[in-house]
Enzyme design. Structure first.
Site: not given
Length: 369
Positions: A193, A268, A307, A313, A325
């Site tokens: 995104k 959201r 990634r 992360r 998630r």
């Protein structure tokens, strides 16, 4: 939406709301002047509907007369107030109540007070059905108001735009049309995104507003909204939607001349979507589409684990966290999908393939808006 001459106007105040405001004004003045016979002075042309409806509801004896002033050219109130018809009735010793349709800058009040300064009235009161407090620049007291409104041009219920619109029973507000393309961009973690947002903002000259970035900026710079948001975060509480909306509003205001916006990370929930719609409506714009990148879960998991090898992360390195998630994303998006589908604004786009191919698919959707 209606069109008068070259301008568009959107519904603003309903006939029922107008009637309710007049009822309240009548009740207040009837209480204040029950033992007198006041003279109501309407200011033409705009007040004819207001005066008619007001005096029909007024429960005690009264007299009615009119003066005629001119102060508008197009959608601007001018300093040059023309007195077309002055006072023709002896009002010495009487209680006079001027009934204005609208008071904005207050320029007409200067001429009204000039008309009555040598009329030897007992009392002069000013009443207006519509009042723009942000625009009012004079020191004259306004004794009775019906509805406080924003500083935007309105038509209807006696008010006109170049002689059209007076006959409308409701009030319409000018639509200061902005040719914007506003997108809500959604995609599960790993859908690409952020990458696509960067391409789209360049291709369509849009402003990318990432809620996460906005929060970090406000908190880091200790803005009033940032301090407020941090106070909730420090307590482990959710930041109220209104705080987020106020932050987004500040970003939109910073880029008032933009061709449009890409909203990333907001809304959201349905409540947030409605709040965003309201924000866009205030800007005389709207959300044109919610575009969601669609990618199978296993591909997402693989992308994020890959990634995670370089991103640093922690939430990209744990498969259980990644799957949770993704689940949270679908739980949230499912609600919004229904919201935007009901407005024919939801667009699902295949998020698998080369970056260029996905950009092309997104562009196909946007080009049709």
């Amino acid at each position: 939406m209606i069109k008068l001459h070259d301008k568009y106007f959107k519904p603003y105040i309903t006939a029922k709301q107008i009637e309710k405001a007049i009822d309240a004004m009548v009740a207040k003045m009837a209480n204040d002047f029950a033992t007198e016979v006041p003279v109501f002075v309407g200011v033409l042309n705009g007040s004819f509907m207001f005066v008619s409806d007001f005096v029909k509801k007024y429960p005690y004896p009264c007299e009615v007369t009119f003066i005629k002033l001119a102060s508008y050219e197009g959608v601007k109130s001018t300093e040059d107030i023309q007195r077309l018809v002055g006072l023709t009735q002896d009002v010495s010793g009487r209680t006079v109540i001027v009934l204005e349709d609208i008071i904005d800058t207050g320029n007409t009040l200067v001429e009204i007070h000039r008309i009555f300064e040598n009329a030897h009235v007992k009392t002069l009161k000013i009443a207006t059905l519509f009042y723009k407090p942000q625009a009012y620049k004079k020191d004259y007291k306004i004794h009775y108001t019906g509805v406080d409104i924003a500083d935007k041009f309105i038509v209807g219920y006696g008010l006109d735009y170049n002689n059209l619109g007076r006959n409308l029973p409701e009030i319409y507000q000018i639509k200061e049309t902005q040719h914007m393309t506003n997108l809500v961009l959604f995609g599960p973690p790993g859908a690409g995104k952020g990458t696509q947002a960067n391409f789209l903002k360049e291709k369509y000259n849009l402003v990318h507003i990432s809620t996460g970035d906005v929060f970090r900026y406000n908190i880091k710079n200790e803005t009033a909204l940032g301090v407020l948001a941090k106070s909730y975060i420090d307590k482990g509480a959710l930041v109220p939607d209104q705080v987020t909306i106020d932050m987004l509003n500040a970003e939109v205001e910073k880029n008032a001349d933009a061709n449009g916006f890409i909203f990333d990370g907001f809304p959201r929930t349905n409540a947030q979507a409605k709040a965003l719609d309201a924000l866009m409506d205030e800007k005389d714009s709207q959300i044109n589409a919610m575009i969601a990148l669609e990618v199978e879960d296993e591909i997402l998991v693989g992308r994020l684990l890959e990634r995670g090898k370089t991103s640093g992360r922690a939430d990209d390195a744990d498969e259980t966290v990644i799957r949770n998630r993704i689940k949270v994303y679908y739980d949230e998006t499912a609600i919004l999908k229904d919201y935007y589908t009901a407005q024919n604004k939801y667009h699902g786009v295949d998020g698998v393939g080369s970056i260029e191919a996905i950009t092309e698919r997104l562009s196909t959707v946007i080009d049709k808006l």
